[in-house]
Motif scaffolding. Sequence first.
Motif, PDB file in Angstrom:
ATOM      1  N   GLY A  52     -10.791 -28.971 -34.626  1.00 40.63           N
ATOM      2  CA  GLY A  52     -10.355 -28.311 -33.487  1.00 40.63           C
ATOM      3  C   GLY A  52      -8.888 -28.474 -33.374  1.00 40.63           C
ATOM      4  N   SER A  53      -8.101 -29.012 -34.468  1.00 40.75           N
ATOM      5  CA  SER A  53      -6.686 -29.291 -34.401  1.00 40.75           C
ATOM      6  C   SER A  53      -6.188 -29.257 -35.688  1.00 40.75           C
ATOM      7  N   LYS A  54      -5.057 -29.115 -35.999  1.00 46.93           N
ATOM      8  CA  LYS A  54      -4.289 -29.277 -37.154  1.00 46.93           C
ATOM      9  C   LYS A  54      -3.534 -30.464 -37.595  1.00 46.93           C
ATOM     10  N   TRP A  55      -3.367 -30.675 -38.953  1.00 50.25           N
ATOM     11  CA  TRP A  55      -2.610 -31.710 -39.485  1.00 50.25           C
ATOM     12  C   TRP A  55      -1.240 -31.391 -39.420  1.00 50.25           C
ATOM     13  N   THR A  56      -0.486 -32.572 -39.091  1.00 51.92           N
ATOM     14  CA  THR A  56       0.951 -32.250 -39.295  1.00 51.92           C
ATOM     15  C   THR A  56       1.311 -33.397 -40.294  1.00 51.92           C
ATOM     16  N   HIS A  57       2.732 -33.402 -40.576  1.00 52.46           N
ATOM     17  CA  HIS A  57       3.224 -34.401 -41.680  1.00 52.46           C
ATOM     18  C   HIS A  57       4.320 -34.966 -41.273  1.00 52.46           C
ATOM     19  N   PRO A  58       4.433 -35.838 -40.250  1.00 48.97           N
ATOM     20  CA  PRO A  58       6.138 -36.444 -39.967  1.00 48.97           C
ATOM     21  C   PRO A  58       6.064 -37.639 -40.947  1.00 48.97           C
ATOM     22  N   GLY A  59       7.047 -37.562 -41.520  1.00 48.10           N
ATOM     23  CA  GLY A  59       7.669 -38.447 -42.544  1.00 48.10           C
ATOM     24  C   GLY A  59       6.700 -38.278 -43.895  1.00 48.10           C
ATOM     25  N   GLY A  60       5.933 -37.160 -43.975  1.00 48.01           N
ATOM     26  CA  GLY A  60       5.133 -37.214 -45.039  1.00 48.01           C
ATOM     27  C   GLY A  60       3.837 -37.816 -44.866  1.00 48.01           C
ATOM     28  N   LYS A  61       3.439 -38.328 -43.840  1.00 51.89           N
ATOM     29  CA  LYS A  61       2.291 -39.046 -43.617  1.00 51.89           C
ATOM     30  C   LYS A  61       1.145 -37.894 -42.877  1.00 51.89           C
ATOM     31  N   PRO A  62       0.065 -37.525 -43.383  1.00 56.32           N
ATOM     32  CA  PRO A  62      -0.881 -36.701 -42.553  1.00 56.32           C
ATOM     33  C   PRO A  62      -1.155 -37.311 -41.372  1.00 56.32           C
ATOM     34  N   THR A  63      -1.046 -36.594 -40.282  1.00 57.07           N
ATOM     35  CA  THR A  63      -1.330 -36.951 -38.939  1.00 57.07           C
ATOM     36  C   THR A  63      -1.893 -36.115 -38.031  1.00 57.07           C
ATOM     37  N   VAL A  64      -2.818 -36.420 -37.016  1.00 57.55           N
ATOM     38  CA  VAL A  64      -3.571 -35.629 -35.989  1.00 57.55           C
ATOM     39  C   VAL A  64      -3.573 -36.498 -34.973  1.00 57.55           C
ATOM     40  N   VAL A  65      -2.842 -36.240 -33.856  1.00 55.18           N
ATOM     41  CA  VAL A  65      -2.918 -36.933 -32.446  1.00 55.18           C
ATOM     42  C   VAL A  65      -3.144 -35.889 -31.834  1.00 55.18           C
ATOM     43  N   ALA A  66      -4.359 -35.740 -31.129  1.00 56.93           N
ATOM     44  CA  ALA A  66      -4.829 -34.568 -30.414  1.00 56.93           C
ATOM     45  C   ALA A  66      -5.988 -34.993 -29.553  1.00 56.93           C
ATOM     46  N   PRO A  67      -6.250 -34.107 -28.465  1.00 53.83           N
ATOM     47  CA  PRO A  67      -7.298 -34.896 -27.523  1.00 53.83           C
ATOM     48  C   PRO A  67      -8.739 -34.774 -28.147  1.00 53.83           C
ATOM     49  N   TYR A  68      -9.580 -35.545 -27.948  1.00 56.59           N
ATOM     50  CA  TYR A  68     -10.858 -35.846 -28.239  1.00 56.59           C
ATOM     51  C   TYR A  68     -11.688 -34.494 -27.931  1.00 56.59           C
ATOM     52  N   GLN A 109      -3.255 -47.905 -39.519  1.00 59.86           N
ATOM     53  CA  GLN A 109      -1.964 -47.448 -39.890  1.00 59.86           C
ATOM     54  C   GLN A 109      -0.785 -48.453 -39.796  1.00 59.86           C
ATOM     55  N   LYS A 110      -1.014 -49.180 -38.567  1.00 59.56           N
ATOM     56  CA  LYS A 110       0.096 -50.097 -38.263  1.00 59.56           C
ATOM     57  C   LYS A 110       0.249 -51.334 -39.141  1.00 59.56           C
ATOM     58  N   ALA A 111      -1.037 -51.685 -39.721  1.00 57.49           N
ATOM     59  CA  ALA A 111      -1.398 -52.871 -40.536  1.00 57.49           C
ATOM     60  C   ALA A 111      -0.995 -52.333 -42.103  1.00 57.49           C
ATOM     61  N   GLY A 112      -0.672 -51.244 -42.281  1.00 59.93           N
ATOM     62  CA  GLY A 112      -0.467 -50.744 -43.676  1.00 59.93           C
ATOM     63  C   GLY A 112      -1.391 -50.434 -44.471  1.00 59.93           C
ATOM     64  N   ILE A 113      -2.764 -50.549 -43.926  1.00 57.88           N
ATOM     65  CA  ILE A 113      -3.957 -50.077 -44.609  1.00 57.88           C
ATOM     66  C   ILE A 113      -4.068 -48.798 -45.019  1.00 57.88           C
ATOM     67  N   ASP A 114      -3.918 -47.824 -44.096  1.00 62.72           N
ATOM     68  CA  ASP A 114      -3.761 -46.517 -44.124  1.00 62.72           C
ATOM     69  C   ASP A 114      -2.365 -45.714 -44.008  1.00 62.72           C
ATOM     70  N   ASN A 115      -2.211 -44.795 -44.981  1.00 62.98           N
ATOM     71  CA  ASN A 115      -0.933 -43.935 -44.901  1.00 62.98           C
ATOM     72  C   ASN A 115      -0.970 -42.738 -44.313  1.00 62.98           C
ATOM     73  N   TRP A 116      -2.014 -42.739 -43.282  1.00 63.39           N
ATOM     74  CA  TRP A 116      -2.441 -41.617 -42.427  1.00 63.39           C
ATOM     75  C   TRP A 116      -2.724 -42.031 -41.042  1.00 63.39           C
ATOM     76  N   LEU A 117      -2.608 -41.126 -40.230  1.00 63.11           N
ATOM     77  CA  LEU A 117      -3.053 -41.488 -38.744  1.00 63.11           C
ATOM     78  C   LEU A 117      -3.907 -40.343 -38.309  1.00 63.11           C
ATOM     79  N   VAL A 118      -5.003 -40.768 -37.352  1.00 69.30           N
ATOM     80  CA  VAL A 118      -5.796 -39.833 -36.724  1.00 69.30           C
ATOM     81  C   VAL A 118      -6.025 -40.451 -35.117  1.00 69.30           C
ATOM     82  N   VAL A 119      -5.585 -40.062 -34.182  1.00 67.94           N
ATOM     83  CA  VAL A 119      -5.993 -40.406 -32.881  1.00 67.94           C
ATOM     84  C   VAL A 119      -6.565 -39.248 -32.393  1.00 67.94           C
ATOM     85  N   ARG A 120      -7.843 -39.510 -31.821  1.00 67.80           N
ATOM     86  CA  ARG A 120      -8.285 -38.248 -30.792  1.00 67.80           C
ATOM     87  C   ARG A 120      -8.293 -38.775 -29.443  1.00 67.80           C
TER      88      ARG A 120
END
Length: 362
Positions: free
Chosen positions: A221-237, A276-287
């Motif tokens: 239902g949403s699209k990936w973005t790549h701020p700073g080269g990191k795959p990211t989705v921050v979008a409503p559930y 992501q903040k702990a450095g375990i993931d180099n990508w971020l998804v927050v619904r």
Amino acid sequence: MLVPIPKPVRTTVDYVAAYYLTGWGAARGQRSADWALGTDYHSLLGEYNSADPHLADWHIKMAVENGVNVFMVPSSRPAAHWRWETNFENGLLKAKYLEYVNFAMMFNNEPWWDQSLGGITKEELTVETMNYFAQKYFTHPRYLFIEYKPVVVLYHAFIYHDRFGLEALKRLVSDLRETARSNGYKVYLIGDVMNTWHSERLGPMIELFDAISSYNILNAGSKWTHPGGKPTVVAPYSEMVSGYIQESTYFAGLAKQYGKAFIPPAIPGFDNSRMQKAGIDNWLVVRTEPTPAKFREMLEGVRGFALVPSMIILEAWNEFQEGTVLEPTKENSYLYLEQVRDVFGVRPPEGWPPHAYPVAAR
């Protein structure tokens, strides 16, 4: 506290499955294993160890009394007795109430995609693991069979295809099937192939499996973005809800076109920001803004696709560090699990359940 005897509810579909993680307490610094990394949701049962059969009894009771009757267990190398797999065998497999639930395995060979671990290649791992499944698990009376075949989910089949190509995926599937056959089984293989990429190239991949489904569709239902080269989705559930319904509609039609079964997935939310903040993931998804009511909307939107087999798969029972949690928590109590019961369960009598559950105050 003794675990009261489970009182399962009947369901309107044959199998309501949930991915069940067995890594808790298994390792430090590892996601879905180390409680010290922090979680946004907290189990009513505390920071448990998955190797505890008493803990598994509580999980079984909570699950079957709310309509979940299958645990799908991720496994990477059971023959080497890695901690997650050892926890599974010492915990869930030794639970007193295991007779009330079915289980099946999800094969995850992703740790071998970039390197050989423990002196074994991903091809050797495939044969070793299917041999182990067949000899140790398929013979268990609670192992899930569909069409008289033991069920196995192939994790990230689509990503494997994207990474290594169709021929490599064909070899992997062939190795799984041939190894099962050498042990006397025709395996019912579910491919984790659903995604937001629609193309005729999906057909040859789908043809490899008995059924198709998904572990999760993070950008539904949403699209990936790549701020700073990191795959990211921050979008409503809420967009994820409509996205899952949309992808189930598309892939159910595609499965029918190729003569394969379709098993709809559903998910109560997602947030890996701690990882992501702990450095375990180099990508971020927050619904953002998940709620039980929106989860119910997703369940109701995909349940019409749970036909043959009559099954749905939920991600996940206890993926606390990714915010995908059906297990009752201090924050949400039983609200998410009750949505599963209300959508897929035959309504129990008033006052159900008739005996005590763990509650946040205890």
